[in-house]
Each structure stands twice: as structure tokens, then as C-alpha cells.
Design an enzyme around this catalytic site. Structure first.
Site, PDB file in Angstrom:
ATOM      1  N   TRP A 139      44.354  48.104  53.519  1.00  0.00           N
ATOM      2  CA  TRP A 139      43.380  48.781  52.964  1.00  0.00           C
ATOM      3  C   TRP A 139      41.985  48.278  52.721  1.00  0.00           C
ATOM      4  O   TRP A 139      41.836  47.092  52.210  1.00  0.00           O
ATOM      5  CB  TRP A 139      43.781  49.730  51.722  1.00  0.00           C
ATOM      6  CG  TRP A 139      42.845  50.743  51.240  1.00  0.00           C
ATOM      7  CD1 TRP A 139      41.855  49.929  50.329  1.00  0.00           C
ATOM      8  CD2 TRP A 139      42.351  51.825  51.476  1.00  0.00           C
ATOM      9  NE1 TRP A 139      40.924  51.082  49.995  1.00  0.00           N
ATOM     10  CE2 TRP A 139      41.409  52.267  50.525  1.00  0.00           C
ATOM     11  CE3 TRP A 139      42.975  52.778  51.974  1.00  0.00           C
ATOM     12  CZ2 TRP A 139      40.946  53.733  50.507  1.00  0.00           C
ATOM     13  CZ3 TRP A 139      42.467  54.149  52.027  1.00  0.00           C
ATOM     14  CH2 TRP A 139      41.532  54.514  51.240  1.00  0.00           C
ATOM     15  N   MET A 140      40.895  48.633  53.291  1.00  0.00           N
ATOM     16  CA  MET A 140      39.554  48.443  52.842  1.00  0.00           C
ATOM     17  C   MET A 140      38.923  49.625  52.364  1.00  0.00           C
ATOM     18  O   MET A 140      39.016  50.618  53.028  1.00  0.00           O
ATOM     19  CB  MET A 140      38.813  47.469  53.957  1.00  0.00           C
ATOM     20  CG  MET A 140      38.284  48.268  54.978  1.00  0.00           C
ATOM     21  SD  MET A 140      37.322  47.393  55.960  1.00  0.00           S
ATOM     22  CE  MET A 140      35.766  47.015  55.029  1.00  0.00           C
ATOM     23  N   ASN A 141      37.738  49.452  51.466  1.00  0.00           N
ATOM     24  CA  ASN A 141      36.787  50.445  51.300  1.00  0.00           C
ATOM     25  C   ASN A 141      35.389  49.856  50.998  1.00  0.00           C
ATOM     26  O   ASN A 141      34.908  49.192  51.976  1.00  0.00           O
ATOM     27  CB  ASN A 141      37.147  51.712  50.421  1.00  0.00           C
ATOM     28  CG  ASN A 141      37.443  51.294  48.889  1.00  0.00           C
ATOM     29  OD1 ASN A 141      38.700  50.498  48.716  1.00  0.00           O
ATOM     30  ND2 ASN A 141      36.677  51.423  48.103  1.00  0.00           N
ATOM     31  N   ASP A 142      34.702  50.162  50.140  1.00  0.00           N
ATOM     32  CA  ASP A 142      33.198  49.831  50.004  1.00  0.00           C
ATOM     33  C   ASP A 142      32.862  48.701  50.287  1.00  0.00           C
ATOM     34  O   ASP A 142      33.553  47.635  49.931  1.00  0.00           O
ATOM     35  CB  ASP A 142      32.837  50.180  48.405  1.00  0.00           C
ATOM     36  CG  ASP A 142      33.328  51.419  47.943  1.00  0.00           C
ATOM     37  OD1 ASP A 142      34.029  52.000  48.409  1.00  0.00           O
ATOM     38  OD2 ASP A 142      32.922  51.666  46.665  1.00  0.00           O
ATOM     39  N   ARG A 157      29.948  52.668  36.915  1.00  0.00           N
ATOM     40  CA  ARG A 157      30.451  51.990  37.870  1.00  0.00           C
ATOM     41  C   ARG A 157      29.138  51.759  38.895  1.00  0.00           C
ATOM     42  O   ARG A 157      28.199  52.281  38.888  1.00  0.00           O
ATOM     43  CB  ARG A 157      31.576  52.196  38.620  1.00  0.00           C
ATOM     44  CG  ARG A 157      31.533  53.558  39.088  1.00  0.00           C
ATOM     45  CD  ARG A 157      33.087  53.873  39.493  1.00  0.00           C
ATOM     46  NE  ARG A 157      33.141  55.125  40.100  1.00  0.00           N
ATOM     47  CZ  ARG A 157      33.611  56.151  39.286  1.00  0.00           C
ATOM     48  NH1 ARG A 157      33.887  56.131  38.170  1.00  0.00           N
ATOM     49  NH2 ARG A 157      33.686  57.571  39.722  1.00  0.00           N
ATOM     50  N   PHE A 200      36.063  46.412  41.193  1.00  0.00           N
ATOM     51  CA  PHE A 200      35.304  47.450  41.802  1.00  0.00           C
ATOM     52  C   PHE A 200      34.224  46.948  42.301  1.00  0.00           C
ATOM     53  O   PHE A 200      33.854  45.837  42.294  1.00  0.00           O
ATOM     54  CB  PHE A 200      35.325  48.687  40.847  1.00  0.00           C
ATOM     55  CG  PHE A 200      36.662  49.508  40.584  1.00  0.00           C
ATOM     56  CD1 PHE A 200      37.649  49.195  41.067  1.00  0.00           C
ATOM     57  CD2 PHE A 200      36.411  50.678  40.018  1.00  0.00           C
ATOM     58  CE1 PHE A 200      38.793  50.024  40.870  1.00  0.00           C
ATOM     59  CE2 PHE A 200      37.474  51.605  39.856  1.00  0.00           C
ATOM     60  CZ  PHE A 200      38.720  51.258  40.202  1.00  0.00           C
ATOM     61  N   GLN A 221      35.795  46.031  49.285  1.00  0.00           N
ATOM     62  CA  GLN A 221      36.884  46.522  48.337  1.00  0.00           C
ATOM     63  C   GLN A 221      38.185  46.216  49.269  1.00  0.00           C
ATOM     64  O   GLN A 221      38.256  46.978  50.402  1.00  0.00           O
ATOM     65  CB  GLN A 221      36.783  47.967  48.036  1.00  0.00           C
ATOM     66  CG  GLN A 221      35.598  48.232  46.966  1.00  0.00           C
ATOM     67  CD  GLN A 221      36.128  47.796  45.520  1.00  0.00           C
ATOM     68  OE1 GLN A 221      36.586  48.508  44.739  1.00  0.00           O
ATOM     69  NE2 GLN A 221      35.766  46.468  45.286  1.00  0.00           N
TER      70      GLN A 221
END
Length: 507
Positions: A55-58, A190, A118, A74
Site C-alpha cells: 500500500w501507498m498513499n500521500d 496533522r 504520518f 506513506q
């Protein structure tokens, strides 16, 4: 259903699914079977930055450093769903061809980032690469700034530095540099961003207040370690809808960014299911932002926007392209998420945000699909002779604001389709069921720029309107271009694009 960056309520279900998997599928280093599976997945993009697995995000802290573009993001090293947030690391000479490096930041047991590193930013602090990021740790509910019914996390802002020319190793500051305000109505804290003002660093943090709206809180420092709380840079409004997640209700903003562009300043943020831009004036003395224009950054599968300056000083926009399929399918696929292509930002004379895909993408152009003579008018019969192979293409065309429908089709029907409808004083385009309103155009003509890459389709219209789509149906053979009867394009260009690796692993 979209898998959002922090859809915590689904994490428990995902954890159960992970526990049921064979232990071999959870190891950090992918085995040969997983690599072969990823390399053969036709839905996996071939020229977008994406994780080697899982998984990857931001996008986090993109920075041009010593002749190389560094992208942190992320990352869950253990599964293809959200959780256990690390900062992964990739490097590129041109923002297009990427090579994966080792994880840059990982949670430290017992520290304030014990339950996740984060999102954050990277800056050049007088020759030292420095990261400011949000660390989270499980706490008693009364001390939490993020409560979702499953987790009670306290969010703090942390710092790390690197003296490694390749930014491979980072040293964490031993304690948070900014604690959240003591405010029981605080809806989150955040995703810091930074900019310089004279001798001071200014830091903004995404926040919000329950039943009021999202905002950006400002802080000031000379050394990035001791911070003075200031005030709100900007704020928004609650949608009046109740939600467990305050981001969904507009009570909290996420992933803000703020920078000068031309003679104005631009604010970016995500909330209530959308990504927004605002342009206006910054009061340099009072440090307050006065918004003048506002719009959507992207109308589709796009989130967690982040910008940087490139080697030539252009403002580059990055964004995370999330998935639109269930966690069970992500776990089966072994990967999730990718980075949007880099977009160069500018402001029009009327303060509208404009974007174009960075010219570095031209290096991927391989076989030309352009008509002859170039930019000549094209009807359906001419376009149907073109074949797009392996879901890798760039297409540019112009059409009038009158009713036009263009589809990319295989033997089972439309795979990607856009239709244009003329209204009394405006027009609208609809892509695979999503409609975007366009203001009246003096030119009576629209320009479309489309990139196809596996399950991703990135479209920019008139440099101002973007819509990113996820499509999970593998076409049966090459795609053909079809127009509705009688429609004619004013111009058309196209290219088959090459992959950045031979195994879809972007490394």
C-alpha cells in the site's frame, strides 16, 4: 468503494483479512511469486510512480536535492491496505523514471510516532535536509486528537534531519517540536507544510473544530525546533452533516499546502470528499490569507496534494491516486495506490489555477498515433484506424463545445468515454459517469489532454479542469477511438508511451 487514506473504520476488517493470509504473503521482501504476479498485472500502471508492492498513499516531502528528485510517500510495508504508516523513498533524475530506495522513516516503539509516521514536508535548512512530519501514538481518549471509534491517536509534529547526500538515512529529534493545542473542540492536528518569511520559518498544520469547520493553524520558528503558536491562516465551514470522520463533514482539513505563484498566493487542501485550491492575497504583516478565487484541484480519484519546486523553479503539483476497489481485491492484487503525474502549476490573469503535465513526460513518447497532416480535422472513420496497445498512451485533441462523444472502446464496448453537452451559457463534460461543469468559453472550443496507464486515466481540460479515473476492466485487445456520428475533432495527436521498467515495479 474508495479506499481513503485514513478510513480507519475499515482497518479492523482489513486486519482480519490479513491475519487469514499465509505468513509468506506478509513478509517485507517480496518473493519471486509476488514479483511475477505484480509484473503480469495488466491493471498496474507502467509509468506512474507506485510502490514495489503493498500500500501507498500521500506524497510526503518531495524535494529536489543535489541534482535528484526525492519522493517520500506513506507506505505500509506489510500489506496492500492502509496501516503501519512508514515513509518510503524513491529517487528520480527527471520526476518520471523512478528507483526505489529503502524506507526512510519508520515508527519508533515508545516514541511519539510509535503508531505511525504520518504526512509531512521536507525543506533545505541552510544546507541540511530536514523533515517535519506528524507522529501518532495511541493514548487515553481525553488526550487524543484523532478519534474514530477504533483508535485514539495523539498527533504531534516531529522533526528528522539527514546529512546523507542521497537522503537514505535520517536522525529523529528526540521529542515532538509542536504539541497540539489544548482544545477539546480540536478535530485533528496533522500534515505540516513550511515556507520561509525573512529569517523565520512559518509552519502550517491542518486542523479544524467540531461543528465549525476545517482550518490551517500557523506557527513560527527560527530554528525549526522551538515554535511560537500564531493564529489561523484560513478556515472553512462545516457541512452541517454528522460524521465519525470530521474530514468527511468538513470539520477538519487535510494535506494543506501554501505557496506564492506569480503575484498571488495559493492554498490547497482536502476536505468533505474533495480537493480544493484557492488563490488570493497574503497579508505579509498579519499572516492571514484573503481568498479571491476557488475551485476543484481534481474532480476524480485524486487526494493528498503536495507541491515542490523543480530544478528550474517551477511549482510542481503531486497527488495520490487512490483505489476504488475493496480491500479484499487490494490484498489479492498485492499493491494499492500510485502517484499522479507531475503537474506544473500557474495562475491565469484572472486568478484561475492552471496546470499542465510536466514536459519531462515527453521522454516516454514512443510510437506516434498522430494523424497526417498533423492537427488536421478528424472524424470517426479516420480515428478508428488507430490502435492503443497495452493501456499506455497520451492523447491530445480539440473539439467544439457542442455535443460530442469520444470513447476508447474494445470488443465489449466503451472502456473510457467522455461526452460534452452544450448548455445555455456553459457546457459540461461527463467521464464514465462523473460530470464536470465548464464555464462559458469565448473560444467555443475545448482542449483535452489524456494519459492512459493501466487502471489510471488522467484527464486535463483547458489546462483548468482535471478528472482522474480508475478503471478495473482489462480490455480485450487494443483500444479503438470512436466518435459519435457527425462529430469532427479540430485536431488530434497521440503517442503510444513506453514503460519506465520492464516488470511494472518502477525500479
Amino acid at each position: 468503494m474508495q479506499t481513503t487514506r485514513r478510513n480507519f473504520l475499515r482497518t479492523a476488517a482489513a486486519s482480519t483479512a490479513i491475519a487469514a493470509l499465509p505468513k509468506s504473503s506478509l513478509c517485507v521482501t517480496p518473493d519471486e511469486a509476488l514479483q511475477s504476479k505484480l509484473a503480469a498485472d495488466p491493471l498496474r500502471p507502467q509509468f506512474h510512480l507506485l510502490p514495489a508492492k503493498n500500500w501507498m498513499n500521500d506524497p510526503n516531502g518531495p524535494i529536489y536535492w543535489k541534482g535528484q528528485y526525492h519522493m517520500f510517500f506513506q507506505y505500509n510495508p506489510n500489506a496492500a491496505v492502509w496501516g503501519d504508516m512508514h515513509w518510503n523513498h524513491a529517487v528520480s533524475p527527471d520526476m518520471i523514471h523512478w528507483r526505489h530506495l529503502a524506507v526512510a522513516l519508520a515508527p519508533t516503539p515508545g516514541w511519539d510516532d510509535a503508531d505511525g509516521c504520518f504526512t509531512g514536508s521536507a525543506v533545505d535548512d541552510r544546507g541540511t535536509a530536514t523533515i517535519l512530519y506528524t507522529g501518532v501514538k495511541g493514548v487515553a481518549v481525553e488526550r487524543a486528537t484523532l478519534r474514530d471509534g477504533t483508535h485514539n491517536f495523539r498527533e504531534v509534529q516531529c522533526l528528522a534531519t539527514s546529512t546523507d547526500p542521497q537522503l537514505r538515512t535520517w536522525n529523529k529529534y528526540p521529542r515532538p517540536v509542536i504539541e497540539p493545542p489544548d482544545d477539546p473542540q480540536l478535530a485533528g492536528f496533522r500534515d505540516p507544510f513550511l515556507f520561509r518569511q525573512g529569517e523565520n520559518w512559518i509552519l502550517g498544520v491542518a486542523a479544524g473544530h467540531f461543528k465549525k469547520g476545517g482550518c490551517v493553524l500557523l506557527y513560527r520558528s527560527k530554528d525549526l525546533r522551538s515554535w511560537e503558536a500564531l493564529h489561523e491562516l484560513a478556515s472553512g465551514h462545516w457541512t452541517q452533516k454528522e460524521s465519525v470522520n470530521p474530514v468527511d463533514s468538513g470539520e477538519m482539513w487535510e494535506c494543506p499546502d501554501f505557496f506564492s505563484l506569480g503575484k498571488k498566493h495559493v492554498l490547497l487542501y482536502s476536505t468533505a470528499g474533495n480537493v480544493f485550491w484557492e488563490s488570493g492575497e497574503l497579508d505579509e504583516k498579519e499572516l492571514t490569507f484573503h481568498s479571491e478565487r476557488r475551485g476543484f484541484l481534481d474532480h476524480g480519484a485524486y487526494y493528498a496534494q503536495k507541491t515542490q519546486l523543480d530544478a528550474d523553479g517551477n511549482r510542481i503539483l503531486w497527488g495520490w491516486i487512490p483505489e476504488k476497489r475493496p480491500d479484499a481485491e487490494l490484498l489479492k492484487a498485492g499493491w494499492a495506490g500510485c502517484m499522479a503525474l507531475p503537474r506544473v502549476l500557474s495562475l491565469s490573469s484572472d486568478g484561475e489555477l492552471e496546470m499542465t503535465v510536466a514536459s519531462e513526460v515527453h521522454s516516454l513518447r514512443e510510437k506516434s498515433l498522430a494523424l497526417s497532416p498533423k492537427n488536421s480535422a478528424a472524424n470517426s472513420e479516420v480515428l478508428e484506424a488507430i490502435r492503443i496497445d497495452d493501456l499506455r498512451a497520451e492523447l491530445i485533441w480539440k473539439s467544439s463545445a457542442s455535443a460530442t462523444r469520444l470513447s476508447l472502446t474494445d470488443n465489449h464496448g466503451p472502456w473510457w468515454e467522455i461526452s460534452i453537452a452544450q448548455k445555455e451559457s456553459s457546457s459540461a463534460f461527463t467521464v464514465n459517469g462523473t460530470t464536470v461543469e465548464l464555464p462559458a468559453s469565448l473560444t467555443k472550443q475545448h482542449t483535452f489532454h489524456l494519459f492512459l496507464d493501466g487502471s489510471v486515466a488522467e484527464l486535463i481540460v483547458d489546462r483548468r479542469h482535471a478528472l482522474t479515473t480508475r478503471i478495473y476492466r482489462q480490455p480485450k485487445g487494443p483500444l479503438q477511438i470512436r466518435l459519435n456520428s457527425g462529430a469532427v475533432l479540430a485536431g488530434f495527436e497521440g503517442w503510444q508511451l513506453r514503460a519506465i521498467s520492464n516488470d511494472r515495479l518502477s525500479t
